[in-house]
Design an enzyme around this catalytic site. Structure first.
Site, PDB file in Angstrom:
ATOM      1  N   SER A   1      -9.464  -1.020  14.334  1.00  0.00           N
ATOM      2  CA  SER A   1      -8.861  -1.791  13.244  1.00  0.00           C
ATOM      3  C   SER A   1      -9.864  -2.436  12.297  1.00  0.00           C
ATOM      4  CB  SER A   1      -7.932  -2.870  13.808  1.00  0.00           C
ATOM      5  OG  SER A   1      -8.677  -3.829  14.532  1.00  0.00           O
TER       6      SER A   1
ATOM      7  N   HIS B   1     -10.486  -9.950  13.785  1.00  0.00           N
ATOM      8  CA  HIS B   1     -10.120  -9.468  12.455  1.00  0.00           C
ATOM      9  C   HIS B   1     -10.707 -10.403  11.402  1.00  0.00           C
ATOM     10  CE1 HIS B   1      -6.394  -6.792  13.510  1.00  0.00           C
ATOM     11  NE2 HIS B   1      -7.553  -6.231  13.831  1.00  0.00           N
TER      12      HIS B   1
ATOM     13  N   ASP C   1      -1.875  -9.444   9.493  1.00  0.00           N
ATOM     14  CA  ASP C   1      -1.618  -9.469  10.937  1.00  0.00           C
ATOM     15  C   ASP C   1      -0.337 -10.187  11.346  1.00  0.00           C
ATOM     16  OD1 ASP C   1      -3.909  -8.038  11.455  1.00  0.00           O
ATOM     17  OD2 ASP C   1      -5.124  -9.809  11.927  1.00  0.00           O
TER      18      ASP C   1
END
Length: 182
Positions: free
Chosen positions: A59, A98, A125
């Protein structure tokens, strides 16, 4: 042409000794694991491994690839957009790393609201957050990613995803120690 024959004969005459090579490989693997966990403990981390993390998905590619070892910094400093953070989400067992895309501060309460997204993801997210949760709060943030060591995390990733390999490595190491003459 004679030097080729001599080289081939020289290679044929050498014995392949797999045991010392296996000892070196097992020693290397165990040293990496012990070093990473030991550093975390010596640094006073809450739990072993909390100063090191391994990217477990794609990701964050291309910047952080699956299997990269991430160096983490646990800090109470303000979070800024653009930073990569490691955070917990209620209901998920595995922390996520992230990039922060938005940070909002509430004037009256002083709370900070954070929104994240993986670099290779098209959407933010919010789909990963707990049901009804639209923002991360400061208590969800575990650490910041401050450095990377490419590919080194694959060792831990393989041992975590395939526990049988971990037992084989540890068993082999124990067997080698028990049978060593030195």
């Amino acid at each position: 042409m004679g030097w080729i024959r001599n080289t081939v004969d020289s290679v044929k005459s050498r014995r392949f000794r797999p045991l010392p090579q296996l000892v070196n490989l097992v020693s290397f693997l165990s040293s990496v694991i012990i070093l990473s966990e030991g550093l975390a403990c010596l640094a006073g981390a809450d739990s072993p491994g909390s100063l090191l993390g391994v990217a477990i998905s794609e990701s964050m590619e291309p910047g952080i690839k699956r299997g990269d070892l991430m160096f983490l910094n646990i800090s109470k400093d303000p979070i800024h957009a653009g930073e990569i953070i490691l955070f917990n989400v209620d209901g998920l067992d595995v922390p996520i790393s992230h990039r922060v895309i938005t940070v909002h501060g509430h004037r009256n309460t002083g709370k900070v609201y954070i929104l994240t997204r993986g670099d290779s993801n098209h959407l933010d997210d919010r789909i990963l957050y707990a049901r009804g949760q639209r923002w991360l709060l400061r208590h969800h943030v575990i650490a910041r990613v401050v450095g990377l060591l490419p590919y080194v995390g694959w060792i831990k990733l393989i041992l975590t995803e395939n526990p049988i390999i971990k037992y084989i490595v540890l068993g082999t190491l124990a067997l080698l120690i028990a049978t060593s003459k030195n």
